[in-house]
Design an enzyme around this catalytic site. Structure first.
Site, PDB file in Angstrom:
ATOM      1  N   ASN A 123       0.931  -1.102  -0.101  1.00 53.89           N
ATOM      2  CA  ASN A 123      -0.074  -0.045   0.107  1.00 53.89           C
ATOM      3  C   ASN A 123       0.763   1.510   0.147  1.00 53.89           C
ATOM      4  O   ASN A 123       0.457   2.094  -0.234  1.00 53.89           O
ATOM      5  CB  ASN A 123      -0.982   0.098   1.137  1.00 53.89           C
ATOM      6  CG  ASN A 123      -0.345  -0.095   2.568  1.00 53.89           C
ATOM      7  OD1 ASN A 123       0.600  -0.972   2.637  1.00 53.89           O
ATOM      8  ND2 ASN A 123      -0.811   0.465   3.570  1.00 53.89           N
ATOM      9  N   GLU A 177       3.914  -5.159  12.310  1.00 55.83           N
ATOM     10  CA  GLU A 177       2.761  -3.846  12.105  1.00 55.83           C
ATOM     11  C   GLU A 177       1.786  -4.653  11.456  1.00 55.83           C
ATOM     12  O   GLU A 177       1.809  -4.883  10.202  1.00 55.83           O
ATOM     13  CB  GLU A 177       3.586  -3.004  11.685  1.00 55.83           C
ATOM     14  CG  GLU A 177       2.753  -1.425  11.986  1.00 55.83           C
ATOM     15  CD  GLU A 177       1.491  -1.566  10.796  1.00 55.83           C
ATOM     16  OE1 GLU A 177       0.440  -1.614  11.139  1.00 55.83           O
ATOM     17  OE2 GLU A 177       1.866  -0.614   9.597  1.00 55.83           O
ATOM     18  N   CYS A 198      -3.182   1.368   7.048  1.00 54.44           N
ATOM     19  CA  CYS A 198      -3.404   0.857   8.211  1.00 54.44           C
ATOM     20  C   CYS A 198      -3.899   1.765   9.264  1.00 54.44           C
ATOM     21  O   CYS A 198      -4.498   1.629  10.341  1.00 54.44           O
ATOM     22  CB  CYS A 198      -1.850   0.465   8.956  1.00 54.44           C
ATOM     23  SG  CYS A 198      -1.237  -0.775   7.899  1.00 54.44           S
TER      24      CYS A 198
END
Length: 357
Positions: free
Chosen positions: A29, A125, A163
């Protein structure tokens, strides 16, 4: 068998030493930034690294490799760029010559990596379903216009594929009725289209399959009783910016990270209920709190079970100097240049006795 990175680790000043070769696994992303977040701290700390870019977006990682190849002064073997298909990763993850894994991506994949290598050092993460809280004191027209604009922008930037994009809005009942139409208007003003067009705010998702998944989650929520206020349309890999209210707590859309341009809005009564709603998620990456109350800001920081709290704005903020990461199922460890350097190394103690100084 030779090491995959032939360069010798360099000790950092102060006694810290590399834990060993790092396997850095980056997602699609933010294909340039997130590759850089893996490889730059490793080079700065003198730690050899193998960077594995996402199969959907390998070119940014390879461009970084081209730039590093032109850089003088880097030890031979200090870095490698290795595009690998995801279904071929098990052997690389389990290779004993790679004692450190730094992974950014989905919760399912991240925890499967950690479970498969229990003796390795892993930083994960794993995303979240970011909440933006709008408290009752944030009540002027200017306040609500600002909150609505920021929420609309950062629920849809990157097509919602971030995120720390806004997925949940938790609004105090004192401002809810005035805030919701502003959010809807701001979301409907987002221009969808070709990301190469400067007028476009919201581009397509990474694949048509990703858009179909978002479509299915929204459909499930509506069938369970949620109200579709705007959006809800898919065109190939593009999904229209979408707002829902009254979303049942047990739907996939409420529980998981949508990773698409979809926003839910929830009414609560008071600060305590708002903070409890944020904490009800299994994720805990970052949260934004719109308030003018300084004491309320500190209460939010104490109460919210997240890695970072942003006051007066959405949760969609990251700076490379900050410790970035979450709690609960948003992962373990922290990124950020200094914090990643610390993560890749360990401290060594030297005790001197009996020496004439």
């Amino acid at each position: 068998m030779p090491s995959p990175c032939s360069g010798s680790p360099r000790r950092r000043p102060g006694g810290s030493t590399p834990k060993g070769v790092v396997l850095g696994i980056a997602p699609f992303n933010f294909p340039l930034n997130l590759c850089a977040h893996k490889i730059a701290p490793a080079i700065a700390a003198g730690v050899p690294i193998i960077l594995k870019p996402a199969p959907a977006t390998p070119l940014s990682g390879l461009i970084i490799g081209d730039l590093l190849a032109e850089t003088t002064g880097l030890p031979a073997g200090s870095w490698s760029i290795l595009p690998v298909a995801n279904d071929k990763m098990a052997a690389l993850v389990q290779d004993e010559r790679l004692p450190v894994i730094s992974f950014t991506g989905s919760e399912k994949v991240g925890y499967s990596i950690m479970d498969s290598v229990p003796r390795k050092h892993c930083t994960l993460e794993l995303g979240g379903n970011g909440a933006a809280v709008v408290l009752g004191d944030y009540a002027s027209d200017a306040d609500l216009d600002w909150a609505a604009t920021r929420i609309a922008t950062f629920s849809n930037y990157q097509g919602g594929q971030s995120c720390i994009s806004v997925q949940r809005v938790i609004a105090d009942a004192a401002v809810y009725d005035r805030l919701l139409p502003r959010i809807v208007a701001a979301v409907e003003a987002q221009v969808t289209g070709d990301p190469a067009d400067d007028r476009t705010d919201v581009g397509p998702l990474v694949s048509e399959a990703a858009a179909e998944r978002v479509e299915a989650w929204v459909k499930e929520a509506v069938e369970a009783g949620a109200t579709l206020v705007t959006g809800g349309d898919r065109d190939g890999a593009s999904y229209a910016p979408t707002v829902l209210t009254d979303v049942p707590e047990d739907t996939t859309l409420s529980c998981e990270e949508v990773f698409g341009p979809v926003l839910t809005v929830q009414k609560v009564n008071g600060e305590d209920e708002a903070f409890a709603a944020v904490n009800a998620s299994k994720y805990g990456l970052q949260a934004g709190v719109f308030t003018h109350d300084l004491q309320g800001a500190f209460r939010a920081h104490r109460a919210l079970e997240v890695g970072g709290v942003v006051i007066g704005d959405v949760p969609s903020y990251r700076a490379d100097q900050m410790p970035y990461g979450g709690v609960k199922q948003s992962g373990v460890g922290r990124e950020g240049v200094k914090f990643a350097m610390d993560d890749y190394t360990y401290e060594r103690v030297l005790v001197l006795t009996g020496l004439a100084l």
